[in-house]
Scaffold this active site. Structure first.
Site, PDB file in Angstrom:
ATOM      1  N   GLY A  94       4.326   5.996  -4.314  1.00  0.00           N
ATOM      2  CA  GLY A  94       4.841   7.291  -3.845  1.00  0.00           C
ATOM      3  C   GLY A  94       3.665   8.134  -3.383  1.00  0.00           C
ATOM      4  N   CYS A 109       0.989  10.170   0.913  1.00  0.00           N
ATOM      5  CA  CYS A 109       0.370   9.325   1.949  1.00  0.00           C
ATOM      6  C   CYS A 109       1.101   8.020   2.209  1.00  0.00           C
ATOM      7  CB  CYS A 109      -1.083   9.048   1.585  1.00  0.00           C
ATOM      8  SG  CYS A 109      -2.069  10.531   1.614  1.00  0.00           S
ATOM      9  N   ARG A 137       5.047  15.072  -4.896  1.00  0.00           N
ATOM     10  CA  ARG A 137       5.594  14.669  -3.592  1.00  0.00           C
ATOM     11  C   ARG A 137       5.916  13.174  -3.558  1.00  0.00           C
ATOM     12  NH1 ARG A 137       1.166  17.110   0.413  1.00  0.00           N
ATOM     13  NH2 ARG A 137      -0.138  16.629  -1.389  1.00  0.00           N
TER      14      ARG A 137
HETATM   15  C1  UDX Z   1      -3.773   6.834  -1.015  1.00  0.00           C
HETATM   16  C2  UDX Z   1      -4.937   5.926  -0.637  1.00  0.00           C
HETATM   17  O1  UDX Z   1      -5.368   5.216  -1.799  1.00  0.00           O
HETATM   18  C3  UDX Z   1      -6.089   6.772  -0.096  1.00  0.00           C
HETATM   19  O2  UDX Z   1      -7.153   5.936   0.313  1.00  0.00           O
HETATM   20  C4  UDX Z   1      -5.564   7.573   1.105  1.00  0.00           C
HETATM   21  O3  UDX Z   1      -6.589   8.361   1.667  1.00  0.00           O
HETATM   22  C5  UDX Z   1      -4.417   8.460   0.661  1.00  0.00           C
HETATM   23  O4  UDX Z   1      -3.377   7.663   0.102  1.00  0.00           O
HETATM   24  P1  UDX Z   1      -3.057   8.399  -2.999  1.00  0.00           P
HETATM   25  O5  UDX Z   1      -1.748   8.424  -2.276  1.00  0.00           O
HETATM   26  O6  UDX Z   1      -3.664   9.674  -3.445  1.00  0.00           O
HETATM   27  O7  UDX Z   1      -4.183   7.671  -2.067  1.00  0.00           O
HETATM   28  O8  UDX Z   1      -2.853   7.521  -4.312  1.00  0.00           O
HETATM   29  P2  UDX Z   1      -3.124   6.016  -4.710  1.00  0.00           P
HETATM   30  O9  UDX Z   1      -4.024   6.041  -5.862  1.00  0.00           O
HETATM   31  O10 UDX Z   1      -3.467   5.193  -3.544  1.00  0.00           O
HETATM   32  O11 UDX Z   1      -1.648   5.566  -5.252  1.00  0.00           O
HETATM   33  C6  UDX Z   1      -0.579   5.554  -4.329  1.00  0.00           C
HETATM   34  C7  UDX Z   1       0.665   5.093  -5.084  1.00  0.00           C
HETATM   35  O12 UDX Z   1       0.532   3.713  -5.449  1.00  0.00           O
HETATM   36  C8  UDX Z   1       0.910   5.858  -6.387  1.00  0.00           C
HETATM   37  O13 UDX Z   1       2.310   6.101  -6.521  1.00  0.00           O
HETATM   38  C9  UDX Z   1       0.430   4.883  -7.458  1.00  0.00           C
HETATM   39  O14 UDX Z   1       1.112   5.050  -8.702  1.00  0.00           O
HETATM   40  C10 UDX Z   1       0.809   3.553  -6.826  1.00  0.00           C
HETATM   41  N1  UDX Z   1       0.011   2.422  -7.317  1.00  0.00           N
HETATM   42  C11 UDX Z   1      -1.329   2.399  -7.086  1.00  0.00           C
HETATM   43  C12 UDX Z   1       0.660   1.356  -7.948  1.00  0.00           C
HETATM   44  O15 UDX Z   1       1.878   1.378  -8.157  1.00  0.00           O
HETATM   45  N2  UDX Z   1      -0.073   0.278  -8.337  1.00  0.00           N
HETATM   46  C13 UDX Z   1      -1.427   0.219  -8.136  1.00  0.00           C
HETATM   47  O16 UDX Z   1      -2.040  -0.781  -8.525  1.00  0.00           O
HETATM   48  C14 UDX Z   1      -2.082   1.314  -7.492  1.00  0.00           C
END
Ligand code: UDX
Length: 434
Positions: free
Chosen positions: A255, A258, A327
């Site tokens: 979620g 991004c 979000r």
């Molecule tokens: C992401 C990208 O990582 C970053 O490089 C870009 O600039 C913006 O979007 P962000 O959305 O802040 O960053 O969070 P991120 O840590 O990437 O996690 C995104 C989603 O994936 C979250 O809902 C997180 O819970 C989920 N996630 C992440 C998983 O379900 N498993 C994982 O192993 C890693």
């Protein structure tokens, strides 16, 4: 080249982090925002977002006289050598990115830009947006450069100061060099390419990361079907250096502000240019299904009584741990589905006070937000972990068993130890775990 005069338009987690970190590197930065109340809070030293280390970086830079906040872009750009656009690029209704904020910011600064200034697209923008900004600026003495951000929420400062790479897209080598020079002091490779490639790198990176997560969530579903354990499978494939183990943590699906936006934009940009990115559609489909799979687990957990009238205790509301951002949070998507099925939802999140008095109150309407994890589980038929906050991993399971009305735990982040949960007399269901 010494310190430069920079302007940053937009003070969200990208703009504020970018401005503060460039000031930390020695540049003189003016951050601008349209929201006067926000500018005044920033001037008062208030940091309106949860970002590890950002308050210190901002405070030090302000104290050193290298960072200030102004209302409106015009005041910020008058003396700027380089102007960073860090305004929102939300998802349009039809899946395309809404560039109205970028265009408005470019139109506002156009008359005030110094001759020879460089304007940088830092926000995530569709391929071709550099030309859009050039067209709006109508300034052939101003270069426009793409410099996409790779900042994760919650670790944006660390991600800015210790990036894996800096990407610069420009058709003007001198402009590219001027932007690259700003990053002096950052120990990372600088990749200079054309604007379209730089913009594509951003979407392709997020698309690939989202794909990794959807892939492991799909493998977790298979593990449940064949009796395998996803943690061992992830360890087994992640040991392969070509795969690695990062971003292979099963959960309720990705979620945030991004991945959902950028994955749909990637499909849309490809489609607009004649390519059907079916693999990316599949990545999105698996992600949507993942929320439904978690709801099904909760339905099974509350047993024959069904979800109507059931009380579900939810731990975690934000889209991931380490941020206060709701979000496109998978937790809220799951809660919506539970409430649609007639369940009563009690919830706790360390970044969400019971009496939510801020802009998030609307999305949380109808959820009984409690002051602690155990309070959220009081009298519930099932306990559900939806965000991987560390405090949930060490929750007192005997106390959980005592306050629950039911005996089921649905751990959508594989945070808890199934054996310990069962030893407390509770049933355990994770994602892809035995
Ligand atoms: C992401 C990208 O990582 C970053 O490089 C870009 O600039 C913006 O979007 P962000 O959305 O802040 O960053 O969070 P991120 O840590 O990437 O996690 C995104 C989603 O994936 C979250 O809902 C997180 O819970 C989920 N996630 C992440 C998983 O379900 N498993 C994982 O192993 C890693």
């Amino acid at each position: 080249m010494g310190a430069s005069k920079l302007a940053v338009i937009g003070t969200g987690y990208v703009g504020l982090t970018t401005g503060a970190c460039f000031a930390h590197l020695g540049h003189h930065v003016i951050c601008a925002d349209v929201d006067l109340a926000k500018v005044e809070r920033l001037r008062a030293g208030e940091i309106p977002i949860v970002e590890a280390g950002l308050d210190d970086v901002v405070a030090d830079a302000v104290a050193a006289g290298r960072l200030e906040f102004v209302h409106g872009s015009t005041a910020a750009v008058a003396d700027a050598d380089v102007v960073f656009l860090c305004v929102p690029t939300p998802q349009g209704e039809d899946g395309s990115a809404d560039l109205s904020y970028i265009e408005a910011a470019a139109a506002e600064i156009a008359p005030s830009l110094r001759p020879g200034a460089v304007v940088v697209n830092k926000s995530t923008v569709p391929v071709g947006s550099t030309k859009v900004v050039e067209r709006v600026l109508q300034r052939d003495d101003v270069a426009v450069v793409s410099n996409p951000e790779f900042l994760r929420e919650g670790t944006a400062v660390a991600d800015f100061l210790h990036p894996d790479r800096v990407v610069i897209g420009s058709s003007d080598p001198a402009a590219a060099e001027r932007v690259a020079a700003l990053y002096r002091g950052i120990d990372a490779p600088i990749i200079v390419t054309d604007p379209a490639s730089a913009e594509t790198i951003k979407y392709a990176a997020n698309g690939f990361l989202a794909m990794k997560i959807s892939f492991v969530n799909a493998v977790a579903a298979m593990c449940e079907a064949v009796g395998a354990d996803v943690a061992d499978v992830v360890a087994g494939i992640g040991a392969d250096r070509r795969i690695g183990s990062a971003f292979l943590q099963p959960g309720p699906g990705w979620g945030g502000s991004c991945f959902p936006k950028d994955s749909r934009a990637l499909v849309r940009i490809a489609e607009d240019h004649g390519y059907n990115f079916s693999m990316m559609r599949g990545v999105i489909e698996v992600n949507d299904e993942q929320r439904a799979r978690v709801v099904d687990k909760i339905r099974q957990a509350v047993g024959d009584r069904g979800l109507a009238g059931a009380v579900v205790g939810v731990l975690g509301l934000t889209f991931k741990a380490g941020t206060d951002d709701l979000r496109e949070s998978p937790a809220l998507a799951v809660i919506d589905a539970l409430r649609t099925s007639g369940a009563v939802v009690q919830a706790y999140d360390p970044t969400v006070p019971p009496m939510v008095a801020d802009h998030r109150a609307t999305v949380l309407r109808g959820i009984d937000v409690r002051a602690s994890a155990l309070a959220a589980l009081e009298g519930a038929d099932a306990a559900v972990v939806l965000t991987e906050w560390p405090e949930f991993a060490s929750i007192d399971l005997a106390a959980v068993a005592a306050v629950l009305r039911g005996d089921a735990v649905v751990d959508a982040r594989n945070l808890l130890d199934p054996a310990e949960v069962r030893a407390a007399g509770l049933r355990y269901d994770g994602i892809g775990r035995r």
